[in-house]
Design an enzyme around this catalytic site. Sequence first.
Site: not given
Length: 334
Positions: A202, A254
Amino acid sequence: MTTPRPRRLRTTPAMRRLVAETRLHPADLVLPLFVREGITEPVPISSMPGQVQHTEATLAEAVRAACAAGLGGVMLFGVPARRDATGTAGDDPEGVLNRGVRIARQVSDESVAAGGAGVVVMADTCLDEFTDHGHCGVLDDRGRVDNDATLTRYAALAVAQAMAGADVVAPSGMMDGQVAVIREALDAAGFADVTILAYSAKYASAYYGPFREAVDSALQGDRRTYQMDASNYREGMREADLDLDEGADMVMVKPAGSYLDVLAGVAERSDVPVAAYQVSGEYAMIEAAAANGWIDRRAAVLESVLGIRRAGADVVLTYWALEIAGWLDEKGTK
Ligand code: PBG
């Protein structure tokens, strides 16, 4: 030798459909949903046109629609009325997210009882929605995010979400060791079947901007001491490997669109399902361009999600999940 003619495979819609290497299917899509405490009508999120903060009643409707559309899952985020330093609303069984999880659980169970498949109920396992400073962890006496003190909080959040009926807990805070601690806590509490979807790679991203409005984020500053630097591919592989070692059942990359190389790399080394999160800013950009008439909205949405699947995502979290499922229903799968 005759001239190679790859165009033969592009001659008709039927031929193109036959040879398509990647398809979209509702079951591969997960719809993120926001539920806000203390409202009686849904509140539109201006930076995410078409998305709202739900009341408990409209959350139930949205989950019902997700079941009817055959979506793979829903990912719930909570917006509490009160926040504090350690995010106690997150593990309060009556906290907004845990109430929302119970509602989604019930709606999904009703769908199954009626002969449907239900949806996988997922909960965001993080503190940022619940802390008054907006960070994903608790702070030490110098105001830094304290990794190990945060882990104890994540364990409590995950157990509370499991008790509320979550199928999947999704730690999104990028604390070191979060997957192992959550696994241990779930097992000790009797939730060996609850699945961990780890936000593994992330990145600290400008594309989370609209989400901060969606959860009324209190954050000052940034998350660069825990989320990853956009420059780093190898480090993303390391993060995914660590989460796999710690027992992640699924791993996630992400944002999605600007990190397709990372996604492909994680997909290559992972022996568990790989998810990608098409985040709020990715949504907002296409919506804004389409609203200006600068882009063909539907084509751009489908192309963006298809690209994420092609790069290696088995599962895509996207705010367009319901709408895409509707389009696929009209046209047959793309
Ligand atoms: C943190 C979290 C964020 C998002 C999902 N989980 C925000 C952040 O890390 O700042 C962003 C999702 C999106 O932008 O759509 N709990």
